[in-house]
Motif scaffolding. Structure first.
Motif: not given
Ligand SMILES: Nc1ncnc2c1ncn2[C@@H]1O[C@H](COP(=O)(O)OP(=O)(O)O)[C@@H](O)[C@H]1O
Ligand SMILES: [Mg+2]
Lengths: 296, 374
Positions: B61, B66, B91-93, B95, B97, B99-103, B112, B160-161
């Motif tokens: 982080r 972050f 830098v991309n992370m 996550f 979890s 952290a995919l965007f559910p919508h 994105f 995505r990352s």
């Protein structure tokens, strides 16, 4: 049998509390005005048997609904109610969203307190709260006194008995209905989604627009319907705060019933109002259904 | 030699991509990262390995932006990254979890980050397609995250990352949710991607096997400190402390007193027992307390005393762990010391040579045991 009982109970409830009253109102709306008690005719007299029932049916007609189209007071009142409800809903959203957002982002130990504060007004009578707004908004009211004292105005503002007062009243009264559903969607949101958005190049603000707002959409839609639907038929707020200049269908309804004692026309107004409300109610139910499915 | 082996950390001319300089991170009065200084080089696959709560995520982080270090500086390509917000870092992370965007659909999730870069529509579409192919997700492009499996979601998060082709990719326990088979496949996929893209990876894991498989270097962490950062082989063969030895793989630790003998040391671990000899390169004083770390697979188990080995002890089999291809024997030797020995199960289980309560001989070479000070 158990299953049947489980299903029968809500239907019995619906029948007793909604369909029966609606049937009565519908029947009155098809009747004619009369100088009698009750003030309409015909009334169903079962002692004359089948013939009596046939006579009764023959006496019902759609005259009152036709009448609603002949006087432009009615459709103007419907339209103005829809307009006021729409704008009031929008203002409530603008006010409620930041409050819900603040609550959802407050430290954990603050949230129950904040929730209490939102619900607290419900513990006092709605009527008293609207009356107290009269005390605040009138020309000699607290608001004007405060503004005069602070030197911000030199003449008292006329707010009471204007549409502004109606909007204030509606926003104040229905704010919790907007805040709570939005809060519940925001509170459930995974904070790492915003970090992911930032990580991928969003500023805080774009992350809010692209992630937070879409993810709270169900809460926004639910809140808007919860405010919009009851506001259309609202009667107390426009009659206490809006004065004679605010035209809303709830007030027209009241006047037909109690000033003109024209129960059949008043019932026709109510039936049409219900038909208008059915559309947003169905949309609201579909939104709830969809958000449940998305979670499940 | 320098051309074939990838060891930039041994090359004094090589400039590190990331430099931690005396970095400390505190939460209140709890120290999550304790004065750490280390380098990560370009094209490395750097694995952070350690028990839960040792500060791995905190490290990531800080790299992603972050969290800010309480003390010290982090340099990326020689530049202090403290003033650069997360959305401006190369830098991309990925996550923990996901952290995919559910919508958003799989496609839009991957696009994105690209859309934030004001790329042309065609360029975005081309890049997304490329990522979908790479992660074998093409047929799921239109689905929402809740309509795909856990393994597919994890690949979306990876795609995505990766999409923005970051200089540095942070992977926080990327395979935590996967079953063993899928995890292995994904590890090789990751290494493949790393080879193709040349991105520098920092991966967090608490699975030592995973770290060994994918990493160019493994950093073993304990309570906010990197105890040892080295190649998987050196971490395994030359652990710097008993903590590292114990954390990576199976090991027997025997504690005793050292006395120099020839090339190495004799370790006296029990009153009556003969000392254990280790020809390990370390500087110990006469009588100094030390530890022997002995890998089970380096210990032979026989019925008779082998004639050619200096280190041979007799003991009783207390327990046998059957692992399919191998069996680990827990043998009690003199002084109550337990030693683990591993043998391949070359014969069927019913015809195994040794069983519970058998008296056996354990033996190992002079160089098998690692000598450690702490
Ligand atoms: N925001 C925070 N506030 C307080 N303590 C934290 C915070 N983030 C992490 N910690 C603490 O720092 C330690 C390291 O956490 P973390 O880096 O998440 O560990 P790991 O990823 O290795 O399991 C933990 O003890 C955790 O409780
Ligand atoms: Mg973690």
């Amino acid at each position: 049998m158990r299953r049947f009982a489980l299903i029968a109970l809500p239907y019995a409830w619906l029948l007793a509390l909604f369909l029966v009253p609606f049937g009565i109102v519908l029947k009155i709306s098809l009747s004619d005005i009369a100088l009698a008690i009750p003030p309409y005719t015909p009334t169903l007299d079962l002692s004359e048997g089948w013939a009596g029932f046939k006579d009764f049916l023959a006496a019902l007609d759609f005259e009152n609904f036709t009448f609603l189209t002949t006087d432009d007071l009615y459709w103007k009142a419907y339209l103005s109610s829809l307009q006021i409800a729409a704008l009031a809903t929008f203002i409530t959203l603008i006010v409620g969203y930041p409050i819900a957002y603040g609550m959802a982002n407050a430290p954990d130990h603050w949230r129950p307190t904040l929730m209490m504060l939102v619900i607290l007004p419900f513990w006092t009578s709605f009527l008293i709260r609207v009356y107290s707004w009269m005390g605040i908004l009138s020309t000699e009211g607290y608001l004007n006194q405060l503004l005069l004292w602070a030197g911000l105005i030199s003449e008292p503002l006329v707010i009471l008995n204007t549409p502004t007062a109606v909007y204030i009243g509606i926003v104040y009264t229905y704010l919790p209905f907007m805040i709570l559903p939005i809060y519940s969607t925001l509170e459930r949101m995974d904070g790492s989604l915003l970090e992911a958005a930032e990580d991928l190049g969003c500023s805080r603000l774009t992350a809010f627009w692209l992630v937070t707002v879409p993810l709270s959409k169900n809460g926004i839609v639910a809140g808007c319907f919860l405010v919009f639907i009851p506001t259309i038929g609202e009667f107390v707020i426009p009659s206490l705060l809006g004065g004679s200049r605010t035209l809303m269908i709830g007030k027209v309804l009241w006047e037909e019933f109690f000033n003109n004692r024209d129960w059949p026309v008043a019932s026709a107004v109510a039936v049409v109002l219900l038909l208008i409300l059915i559309i947003p109610i169905i949309l609201f139910q579909r939104n709830e259904q969809k958000s449940r499915e998305a979670e499940g | 030699m320098g051309q074939t082996v990838f060891e930039p950390w041994n090359d004094p001319d090589e400039k590190p991509l990331i430099q931690f300089k005396n970095v400390t991170k505190r939460f209140g009065d709890f120290t999550a990262i304790d004065n750490q200084t280390f380098d990560i080089y370009e094209k490395e696959f750097f694995a952070l390995l350690g028990p839960s709560g040792c500060g791995k995520t905190t490290m990531m982080r800080m790299l992603a932006g972050f969290e800010a270090p309480t003390e010290g500086t982090i340099l990326l390509g020689g530049q202090d990254i403290a003033p650069i917000p997360p959305n401006k870092r190369a830098v991309n992370m990925m996550f923990q979890s996901y952290a995919l965007f559910p919508h958003l659909s799989v496609w839009d999730n991957i696009a994105f980050g690209l859309k934030r870069d004001r790329m042309s529509k065609d360029a975005i579409a081309a890049r997304v397609e490329e990522m979908l192919t790479l992660t074998r997700l093409t047929q799921f492009a239109r689905r929402k995250p809740h309509q795909i499996s856990g393994g597919q979601r994890q690949r979306v998060a990876l795609a995505r990352s990766l999409a923005k082709a970051p200089k540095l990719l942070l992977l926080d326990e990327p395979m935590g949710a996967l079953d063993a088979k899928l995890r292995q496949a994904t590890q090789f996929e990751l290494m493949d991607i790393q080879e193709k893209t040349g991105t520098t990876f920092v991966i967090v894991t608490h699975d030592q096997e995973e770290a060994m498989t994918v990493a160019s270097r493994v950093a073993v962490m304990d309570e906010g400190r990197i105890v040892q950062a080295d190649t998987p082989a050196r971490i395994y063969e030359n652990p710097s402390t008993t903590y590292v030895a114990d954390f990576i793989g199976d090991v027997t630790i025997i504690t005793g007193r050292a006395s120099p003998a020839g090339e190495g040391y004799e370790v006296h671990y029990a009153e009556a027992a003969a000392p254990i000899y280790s020809a390990f390169d370390i500087d110990l004083a006469e009588g100094e307390t030390c530890h022997l770390a002995l890998r089970p697979e380096k210990v032979s188990i026989t019925a008779e005393r082998p004639a050619d080995r200096r280190n041979a002890v007799q003991g009783t089999i207390i327990d046998i762990a059957y692992l399919g291809n191998l069996s680990t024997y827990h043998v009690e030797i003199e002084g109550g010391q337990m030693v683990k020995a591993q043998a391949a199960n070359t014969r069927r289980l019913s015809r195994r040579d040794f069983t519970w309560e058998d008296t056996v001989w354990l033996s190992w070479t002079d160089t098998a045991a690692v000598l450690l000070r702490e």
